[in-house]
Design a protein around this motif. Structure first.
Motif, PDB file in Angstrom:
ATOM      1  N   GLU A   8    -104.135   2.584 -17.820  1.00 35.90           N
ATOM      2  CA  GLU A   8    -104.073   1.126 -17.982  1.00 35.90           C
ATOM      3  C   GLU A   8    -102.709   0.779 -18.539  1.00 35.90           C
ATOM      4  N   PHE A   9    -102.159  -0.245 -17.960  1.00 35.87           N
ATOM      5  CA  PHE A   9    -100.789  -0.592 -18.347  1.00 35.87           C
ATOM      6  C   PHE A   9    -100.789  -1.880 -19.136  1.00 35.87           C
ATOM      7  N   LEU A  10     -99.872  -1.968 -20.045  1.00 39.25           N
ATOM      8  CA  LEU A  10     -99.729  -3.155 -20.873  1.00 39.25           C
ATOM      9  C   LEU A  10     -98.904  -4.215 -20.145  1.00 39.25           C
ATOM     10  N   SER A  11     -98.031  -3.742 -19.367  1.00 35.45           N
ATOM     11  CA  SER A  11     -97.207  -4.717 -18.659  1.00 35.45           C
ATOM     12  C   SER A  11     -96.965  -4.211 -17.256  1.00 35.45           C
ATOM     13  N   LYS A  12     -96.456  -5.125 -16.481  1.00 34.80           N
ATOM     14  CA  LYS A  12     -96.157  -4.774 -15.101  1.00 34.80           C
ATOM     15  C   LYS A  12     -94.976  -3.843 -15.069  1.00 34.80           C
ATOM     16  N   ASP A  13     -94.091  -3.974 -15.946  1.00 29.37           N
ATOM     17  CA  ASP A  13     -92.909  -3.110 -15.988  1.00 29.37           C
ATOM     18  C   ASP A  13     -93.325  -1.675 -16.315  1.00 29.37           C
ATOM     19  N   ASP A  14     -94.282  -1.605 -17.249  1.00 28.66           N
ATOM     20  CA  ASP A  14     -94.765  -0.248 -17.592  1.00 28.66           C
ATOM     21  C   ASP A  14     -95.423   0.393 -16.364  1.00 28.66           C
ATOM     22  N   GLU A  15     -96.181  -0.424 -15.660  1.00 32.22           N
ATOM     23  CA  GLU A  15     -96.862   0.094 -14.485  1.00 32.22           C
ATOM     24  C   GLU A  15     -95.831   0.495 -13.434  1.00 32.22           C
ATOM     25  N   ILE A  16     -94.813  -0.347 -13.223  1.00 29.11           N
ATOM     26  CA  ILE A  16     -93.769  -0.033 -12.240  1.00 29.11           C
ATOM     27  C   ILE A  16     -93.042   1.220 -12.676  1.00 29.11           C
ATOM     28  N   GLN A  17     -92.733   1.284 -13.957  1.00 26.18           N
ATOM     29  CA  GLN A  17     -92.025   2.447 -14.474  1.00 26.18           C
ATOM     30  C   GLN A  17     -92.871   3.699 -14.254  1.00 26.18           C
ATOM     31  N   TYR A  18     -94.148   3.564 -14.550  1.00 28.36           N
ATOM     32  CA  TYR A  18     -95.048   4.700 -14.400  1.00 28.36           C
ATOM     33  C   TYR A  18     -95.058   5.161 -12.946  1.00 28.36           C
ATOM     34  N   TRP A  19     -95.204   4.186 -12.047  1.00 33.10           N
ATOM     35  CA  TRP A  19     -95.266   4.551 -10.629  1.00 33.10           C
ATOM     36  C   TRP A  19     -93.920   5.051 -10.134  1.00 33.10           C
ATOM     37  N   MET A  20     -92.878   4.589 -10.646  1.00 32.23           N
ATOM     38  CA  MET A  20     -91.530   5.047 -10.276  1.00 32.23           C
ATOM     39  C   MET A  20     -91.335   6.476 -10.770  1.00 32.23           C
ATOM     40  N   ASP A  21     -91.756   6.708 -12.031  1.00 26.30           N
ATOM     41  CA  ASP A  21     -91.619   8.074 -12.578  1.00 26.30           C
ATOM     42  C   ASP A  21     -92.481   9.043 -11.758  1.00 26.30           C
ATOM     43  N   LEU A  22     -93.682   8.551 -11.469  1.00 26.34           N
ATOM     44  CA  LEU A  22     -94.588   9.389 -10.686  1.00 26.34           C
ATOM     45  C   LEU A  22     -94.012   9.629  -9.292  1.00 26.34           C
ATOM     46  N   ALA A  23     -93.456   8.586  -8.690  1.00 28.01           N
ATOM     47  CA  ALA A  23     -92.849   8.741  -7.367  1.00 28.01           C
ATOM     48  C   ALA A  23     -91.680   9.705  -7.443  1.00 28.01           C
ATOM     49  N   ASN A  24     -90.860   9.574  -8.496  1.00 23.95           N
ATOM     50  CA  ASN A  24     -89.709  10.488  -8.679  1.00 23.95           C
ATOM     51  C   ASN A  24     -90.208  11.928  -8.865  1.00 23.95           C
ATOM     52  N   GLN A  25     -91.262  12.069  -9.664  1.00 24.62           N
ATOM     53  CA  GLN A  25     -91.821  13.415  -9.870  1.00 24.62           C
ATOM     54  C   GLN A  25     -92.332  13.986  -8.541  1.00 24.62           C
ATOM     55  N   LEU A  26     -93.046  13.124  -7.816  1.00 30.03           N
ATOM     56  CA  LEU A  26     -93.581  13.595  -6.538  1.00 30.03           C
ATOM     57  C   LEU A  26     -92.437  13.892  -5.552  1.00 30.03           C
ATOM     58  N   LEU A  27     -91.425  13.005  -5.607  1.00 31.46           N
ATOM     59  CA  LEU A  27     -90.269  13.241  -4.746  1.00 31.46           C
ATOM     60  C   LEU A  27     -89.582  14.549  -5.140  1.00 31.46           C
ATOM     61  N   GLN A  28     -89.429  14.726  -6.458  1.00 36.27           N
ATOM     62  CA  GLN A  28     -88.806  15.963  -6.952  1.00 36.27           C
ATOM     63  C   GLN A  28     -89.651  17.155  -6.522  1.00 36.27           C
ATOM     64  N   ARG A  29     -90.956  16.993  -6.684  1.00 40.52           N
ATOM     65  CA  ARG A  29     -91.862  18.072  -6.319  1.00 40.52           C
ATOM     66  C   ARG A  29     -91.801  18.325  -4.816  1.00 40.52           C
ATOM     67  N   LYS A  30     -91.721  17.230  -4.033  1.00 38.70           N
ATOM     68  CA  LYS A  30     -91.616  17.354  -2.585  1.00 38.70           C
ATOM     69  C   LYS A  30     -90.331  18.081  -2.241  1.00 38.70           C
ATOM     70  N   ASP A  31     -89.200  17.720  -2.893  1.00 38.44           N
ATOM     71  CA  ASP A  31     -87.921  18.393  -2.648  1.00 38.44           C
ATOM     72  C   ASP A  31     -88.036  19.886  -2.995  1.00 38.44           C
ATOM     73  N   ASP A  32     -88.677  20.138  -4.153  1.00 34.92           N
ATOM     74  CA  ASP A  32     -88.843  21.546  -4.571  1.00 34.92           C
ATOM     75  C   ASP A  32     -89.685  22.312  -3.555  1.00 34.92           C
ATOM     76  N   VAL A  33     -90.759  21.645  -3.100  1.00 35.57           N
ATOM     77  CA  VAL A  33     -91.640  22.303  -2.118  1.00 35.57           C
ATOM     78  C   VAL A  33     -90.902  22.490  -0.805  1.00 35.57           C
ATOM     79  N   GLU A  34     -90.104  21.475  -0.391  1.00 36.53           N
ATOM     80  CA  GLU A  34     -89.337  21.608   0.850  1.00 36.53           C
ATOM     81  C   GLU A  34     -88.323  22.728   0.719  1.00 36.53           C
ATOM     82  N   ARG A  35     -87.647  22.808  -0.451  1.00 38.14           N
ATOM     83  CA  ARG A  35     -86.681  23.869  -0.693  1.00 38.14           C
ATOM     84  C   ARG A  35     -87.391  25.238  -0.654  1.00 38.14           C
ATOM     85  N   GLU A  36     -88.550  25.262  -1.330  1.00 40.93           N
ATOM     86  CA  GLU A  36     -89.324  26.504  -1.319  1.00 40.93           C
ATOM     87  C   GLU A  36     -89.773  26.839   0.096  1.00 40.93           C
TER      88      GLU A  36
END
Length: 190
Positions: A8-36
């Protein structure tokens, strides 16, 4: 897929930040998996090439071993044939060796018999030589005796001739003696 529990997010920015961080993590993970994945694919390709090379090498070795096996099987068959031939030859040579051994023993026996006969002949020859020498000595003695007898005979013949001549002389002298006696007797009668 991943189950992500949405906070649960307190603000929309927190939610966006959360989803951005998660997207970055997933992107990073995707890059790592692609590299692997790329590394895995590269490793797989290298491993596949190595396996193909190993497989080709194994197939080549297998072909060489099959050829060698065929060649060795042929050699074994040839050696088996040679062994059979040599066994036959060996049996034949053993038979010949036995024949030669029997001939050798026969020849040794024959040689012993010949040596015995030779010894007998030499003994007979020595006896004949001694006999011949004795006969020759007797013959020489007989020749000498004969020569003496011939000499005596010649002497006797000479003596016969002398005796005959003397007898002739005596007869001649007897004739003269008788004639002389007759003449002297006739003269005495006159």
């Amino acid at each position: 897929m991943m189950d992500i529990e949405t906070p649960e997010f307190l603000s929309k920015d927190d939610e966006i930040q959360y989803w951005m961080d998660l997207a970055n993590q997933l992107l990073q993970r995707k890059d790592d998996v692609e590299r692997e994945l790329e590394e895995f694919q590269e490793n797989s390709q290298m491993l596949e090439k190595e396996l193909e090379t190993s497989l080709e090498q194994a197939e080549k070795t297998n072909r060489e071993l099959r050829q060698r096996n065929t060649r060795l099987a042929t050699e074994v068959e040839q050696l088996r044939t040679r062994l059979d031939q040599q066994s036959t030859d060996c049996a034949m040579f053993q038979g010949k060796a036995q024949d030669l051994q029997q001939q050798h023993e026969h020849l040794l026996k024959y040689i012993r018999e010949l040596e015995q006969k030779n010894d007998d002949l030499e003994r007979a020859h020595r006896i004949n030589r001694v006999t011949e020498e004795e006969i020759e000595a007797k013959f020489n003695l007989a020749i000498e005796k004969n020569a003496l007898l011939e000499s005596e005979l010649d002497e006797k013949e000479s003596l016969k001739v002398i005796v005959q001549r003397l007898m002739d002389e005596v007869r001649g002298n007897n004739f003269f003696f008788i004639l002389f006696n007759a003449t002297t007797t006739n003269f005495a009668n006159f």
